[in-house]
Design a protein around this motif. Sequence first.
Motif, PDB file in Angstrom:
ATOM      1  N   THR A  12       0.702  -1.021  -0.044  1.00  0.00           N
ATOM      2  CA  THR A  12       0.043   0.107  -0.030  1.00  0.00           C
ATOM      3  C   THR A  12       1.365   0.913  -0.131  1.00  0.00           C
ATOM      4  OG1 THR A  12       0.141   0.132   2.121  1.00  0.00           O
ATOM      5  CG2 THR A  12      -1.722  -0.653   1.025  1.00  0.00           C
ATOM      6  N   CYS A  13       2.376   0.803   0.627  1.00  0.00           N
ATOM      7  CA  CYS A  13       2.970   2.373   0.302  1.00  0.00           C
ATOM      8  C   CYS A  13       3.295   2.930  -1.308  1.00  0.00           C
ATOM      9  CB  CYS A  13       4.224   1.805   1.279  1.00  0.00           C
ATOM     10  SG  CYS A  13       5.806   1.232   0.213  1.00  0.00           S
ATOM     11  N   GLU A  14       4.078   3.586  -1.488  1.00  0.00           N
ATOM     12  CA  GLU A  14       4.380   4.467  -3.070  1.00  0.00           C
ATOM     13  C   GLU A  14       5.212   3.505  -4.191  1.00  0.00           C
ATOM     14  OE1 GLU A  14       2.546   5.828  -5.012  1.00  0.00           O
ATOM     15  OE2 GLU A  14       0.874   6.064  -2.776  1.00  0.00           O
ATOM     16  N   LEU A  15       6.123   3.264  -2.898  1.00  0.00           N
ATOM     17  CA  LEU A  15       7.220   1.972  -3.688  1.00  0.00           C
ATOM     18  C   LEU A  15       6.712   0.571  -3.837  1.00  0.00           C
ATOM     19  CD1 LEU A  15      10.670   3.129  -1.393  1.00  0.00           C
ATOM     20  CD2 LEU A  15       9.966   3.336  -3.416  1.00  0.00           C
ATOM     21  N   GLY A  16       6.427   0.106  -2.920  1.00  0.00           N
ATOM     22  CA  GLY A  16       5.157  -1.682  -3.477  1.00  0.00           C
ATOM     23  C   GLY A  16       4.352  -1.094  -4.302  1.00  0.00           C
ATOM     24  N   LYS A  17       3.457  -0.127  -4.542  1.00  0.00           N
ATOM     25  CA  LYS A  17       1.982  -0.246  -5.211  1.00  0.00           C
ATOM     26  C   LYS A  17       2.642  -0.073  -6.778  1.00  0.00           C
ATOM     27  CE  LYS A  17      -0.310   3.248  -3.483  1.00  0.00           C
ATOM     28  NZ  LYS A  17      -1.584   4.372  -3.450  1.00  0.00           N
ATOM     29  N   HIS A  18       3.954   1.126  -6.999  1.00  0.00           N
ATOM     30  CA  HIS A  18       4.649   1.588  -8.059  1.00  0.00           C
ATOM     31  C   HIS A  18       5.553   0.035  -8.578  1.00  0.00           C
ATOM     32  CE1 HIS A  18       7.518   2.856 -10.900  1.00  0.00           C
ATOM     33  NE2 HIS A  18       7.080   4.551 -11.351  1.00  0.00           N
ATOM     34  N   LEU A  19       6.047  -1.044  -7.710  1.00  0.00           N
ATOM     35  CA  LEU A  19       6.237  -2.444  -8.189  1.00  0.00           C
ATOM     36  C   LEU A  19       5.195  -3.609  -8.190  1.00  0.00           C
ATOM     37  CD1 LEU A  19       8.967  -4.164  -8.429  1.00  0.00           C
ATOM     38  CD2 LEU A  19       8.531  -4.766  -6.421  1.00  0.00           C
ATOM     39  N   ALA A  20       4.503  -3.180  -7.737  1.00  0.00           N
ATOM     40  CA  ALA A  20       2.971  -4.480  -8.281  1.00  0.00           C
ATOM     41  C   ALA A  20       2.614  -3.550  -9.374  1.00  0.00           C
ATOM     42  CB  ALA A  20       1.912  -3.772  -6.927  1.00  0.00           C
ATOM     43  N   ARG A  21       2.400  -2.700  -9.416  1.00  0.00           N
ATOM     44  CA  ARG A  21       1.846  -1.835 -10.829  1.00  0.00           C
ATOM     45  C   ARG A  21       2.881  -2.184 -12.374  1.00  0.00           C
ATOM     46  NH1 ARG A  21       1.483   2.775 -10.115  1.00  0.00           N
ATOM     47  NH2 ARG A  21      -0.455   3.205  -8.723  1.00  0.00           N
ATOM     48  N   HIS A  22       4.077  -2.654 -12.068  1.00  0.00           N
ATOM     49  CA  HIS A  22       5.034  -2.966 -12.472  1.00  0.00           C
ATOM     50  C   HIS A  22       4.407  -4.456 -13.070  1.00  0.00           C
ATOM     51  CE1 HIS A  22       8.768  -3.341 -15.123  1.00  0.00           C
ATOM     52  NE2 HIS A  22       8.701  -4.753 -14.863  1.00  0.00           N
ATOM     53  N   TYR A  23       4.176  -5.178 -11.828  1.00  0.00           N
ATOM     54  CA  TYR A  23       4.013  -6.848 -12.785  1.00  0.00           C
ATOM     55  C   TYR A  23       2.855  -7.128 -13.041  1.00  0.00           C
ATOM     56  CZ  TYR A  23       8.732  -7.899 -11.589  1.00  0.00           C
ATOM     57  OH  TYR A  23       9.985  -8.037 -11.674  1.00  0.00           O
ATOM     58  N   ALA A 196      26.139  12.754  -5.737  1.00  0.00           N
ATOM     59  CA  ALA A 196      26.819  13.329  -6.500  1.00  0.00           C
ATOM     60  C   ALA A 196      26.099  13.451  -8.018  1.00  0.00           C
ATOM     61  CB  ALA A 196      27.607  11.848  -7.085  1.00  0.00           C
ATOM     62  N   LEU A 197      24.896  12.511  -7.847  1.00  0.00           N
ATOM     63  CA  LEU A 197      24.002  13.124  -9.495  1.00  0.00           C
ATOM     64  C   LEU A 197      23.735  14.805  -9.187  1.00  0.00           C
ATOM     65  CD1 LEU A 197      22.064   9.870  -9.874  1.00  0.00           C
ATOM     66  CD2 LEU A 197      24.327  11.281 -11.055  1.00  0.00           C
ATOM     67  N   GLY A 198      23.401  15.434  -7.465  1.00  0.00           N
ATOM     68  CA  GLY A 198      22.491  16.217  -7.851  1.00  0.00           C
ATOM     69  C   GLY A 198      21.042  15.935  -7.423  1.00  0.00           C
ATOM     70  N   ARG A 199      20.297  14.677  -7.491  1.00  0.00           N
ATOM     71  CA  ARG A 199      19.178  14.811  -6.886  1.00  0.00           C
ATOM     72  C   ARG A 199      19.115  13.462  -6.427  1.00  0.00           C
ATOM     73  NH1 ARG A 199      17.004  11.080  -9.633  1.00  0.00           N
ATOM     74  NH2 ARG A 199      17.924   9.967 -11.929  1.00  0.00           N
ATOM     75  N   LEU A 200      17.704  14.274  -5.562  1.00  0.00           N
ATOM     76  CA  LEU A 200      17.363  12.504  -5.349  1.00  0.00           C
ATOM     77  C   LEU A 200      16.470  11.533  -5.156  1.00  0.00           C
ATOM     78  CD1 LEU A 200      15.419  14.254  -2.206  1.00  0.00           C
ATOM     79  CD2 LEU A 200      17.646  13.823  -2.221  1.00  0.00           C
ATOM     80  N   VAL A 201      16.681  10.206  -5.408  1.00  0.00           N
ATOM     81  CA  VAL A 201      16.417   9.632  -6.757  1.00  0.00           C
ATOM     82  C   VAL A 201      14.982   8.716  -6.357  1.00  0.00           C
ATOM     83  CG1 VAL A 201      18.361   7.874  -6.068  1.00  0.00           C
ATOM     84  CG2 VAL A 201      16.202   7.398  -4.636  1.00  0.00           C
ATOM     85  N   THR A 202      14.027   8.435  -7.141  1.00  0.00           N
ATOM     86  CA  THR A 202      12.706   8.824  -7.605  1.00  0.00           C
ATOM     87  C   THR A 202      12.504   7.358  -7.278  1.00  0.00           C
ATOM     88  OG1 THR A 202      12.747   8.241  -9.552  1.00  0.00           O
ATOM     89  CG2 THR A 202      13.101  10.816  -8.449  1.00  0.00           C
ATOM     90  N   ILE A 203      10.938   7.425  -7.071  1.00  0.00           N
ATOM     91  CA  ILE A 203      10.311   5.486  -6.638  1.00  0.00           C
ATOM     92  C   ILE A 203      10.398   4.704  -8.160  1.00  0.00           C
ATOM     93  CG2 ILE A 203       8.287   4.840  -7.125  1.00  0.00           C
ATOM     94  CD1 ILE A 203       7.223   6.676  -5.536  1.00  0.00           C
ATOM     95  N   GLU A 204      10.464   5.603  -9.297  1.00  0.00           N
ATOM     96  CA  GLU A 204      10.713   5.008 -10.571  1.00  0.00           C
ATOM     97  C   GLU A 204      12.499   4.444 -10.966  1.00  0.00           C
ATOM     98  OE1 GLU A 204       9.914   7.274 -13.848  1.00  0.00           O
ATOM     99  OE2 GLU A 204      10.363   5.577 -15.373  1.00  0.00           O
ATOM    100  N   ASP A 205      13.599   5.423  -9.935  1.00  0.00           N
ATOM    101  CA  ASP A 205      14.827   4.408 -10.178  1.00  0.00           C
ATOM    102  C   ASP A 205      14.248   3.584  -9.650  1.00  0.00           C
ATOM    103  OD1 ASP A 205      15.642   6.815 -10.752  1.00  0.00           O
ATOM    104  OD2 ASP A 205      15.858   7.789  -9.130  1.00  0.00           O
ATOM    105  N   VAL A 206      14.239   2.760  -8.278  1.00  0.00           N
ATOM    106  CA  VAL A 206      13.650   1.787  -7.202  1.00  0.00           C
ATOM    107  C   VAL A 206      13.171   1.086  -8.104  1.00  0.00           C
ATOM    108  CG1 VAL A 206      13.334   1.220  -4.746  1.00  0.00           C
ATOM    109  CG2 VAL A 206      14.293   3.653  -5.115  1.00  0.00           C
ATOM    110  N   THR A 207      12.018   1.756  -8.698  1.00  0.00           N
ATOM    111  CA  THR A 207      11.091   0.204  -8.893  1.00  0.00           C
ATOM    112  C   THR A 207      12.139  -0.875 -10.195  1.00  0.00           C
ATOM    113  OG1 THR A 207       9.238   1.227  -8.616  1.00  0.00           O
ATOM    114  CG2 THR A 207       9.919  -0.687 -10.537  1.00  0.00           C
ATOM    115  N   HIS A 208      12.524   0.162 -11.229  1.00  0.00           N
ATOM    116  CA  HIS A 208      13.598  -0.309 -12.075  1.00  0.00           C
ATOM    117  C   HIS A 208      14.941  -0.884 -11.742  1.00  0.00           C
ATOM    118  CE1 HIS A 208      17.184   0.039 -15.636  1.00  0.00           C
ATOM    119  NE2 HIS A 208      15.655   0.423 -16.370  1.00  0.00           N
TER     120      HIS A 208
END
Length: 233
Positions: A12-23, A196-208
């Motif tokens: 139910t969290c955003e990281l979990g939902k994004h991965l679930a949606r991928h599959y 080093a990248l000058g930005r925070l990682v995103t949900i999409e980065d984590v799912t990838h």
Amino acid sequence: MTEGTVVVVGGTCELGKHLARHYADKGHRVFVTSRDLGRAQAAAKEIGGNCIGIAVDLSAPHQIAAALSGVDDVQHLALVALHRDDNKVRDYNIDEAIKLVTLKLVGYTECVHVLCSRMRADASILIYGGLAKDQPYPGSTTITTVNGGVSTLINSLAIELSPIRVNAIHPAQVGDTPAWATKPKEVLDNLRARTALGRLVTIEDVTHAAVFLLENRGVTGVNLRVDGGRMMK
Ligand SMILES: NC(=O)c1ccc[n+]([C@@H]2O[C@H](COP(=O)([O-])OP(=O)(O)OC[C@H]3O[C@@H](n4cnc5c(N)ncnc54)[C@H](OP(=O)(O)O)[C@@H]3O)[C@@H](O)[C@H]2O)c1
């Protein structure tokens, strides 16, 4: 062979939902869990496809076997759930610490115990840790400890369960999750400056990265940081 089942514990969290949606989008049957059946079912509806919501409470490990009794033919298991415990050792809250330690170290392991006999031979398991294991901050006493535990838990699981593969992912602050998206601008600017990248990682980065760890057939026992180069600064 048809696509196997994907289980996202903490779906139910955003990281979990994004991965679930991928599959779900790829045609898998996907189980998403919450402590609350209504929230799990709402998340499953939002995700769409053949997604099913079930109630699992990792802080009550003896009940996990019954909660997962309807799950079989598992191809991928992702253990994502978290109890947020802001706990300083000078002001130690034992009950909060026990909740998080139980959830991540006993609850996660019990999910694996319950499901491993229902996994395909080429199945994979992914455990979510976090960069707090390497970058502690005041209040991270328990989360630093359990994420360190995750980083070694995967080794024994990978050896015992081979050829099932077991890996861990360790994100830094994920900028578009609710936990961070609402932080004050100066806090976020300071965190960005420390990457080093000058930005925070995103949900999409984590799912990838999660999909890579779940699917790459040569990778097991790996702790992968997804941190935008935070450890180099
Ligand atoms: N967000 C970040 O920036 C970040 C950074 C590094 C690592 N991580 C890791 O990524 C994972 C997800 O983090 P997040 O921030 O997205 O989490 P979150 O938004 O706080 O969501 C926590 C999830 O855990 C579930 N949960 C809470 N207590 C539970 C329990 N007792 N039993 C079963 N499920 C329970 C919640 O479901 P219900 O409330 O519906 O029960 C929810 O799905 C965690 O493992 C965390 O360590 C996140």
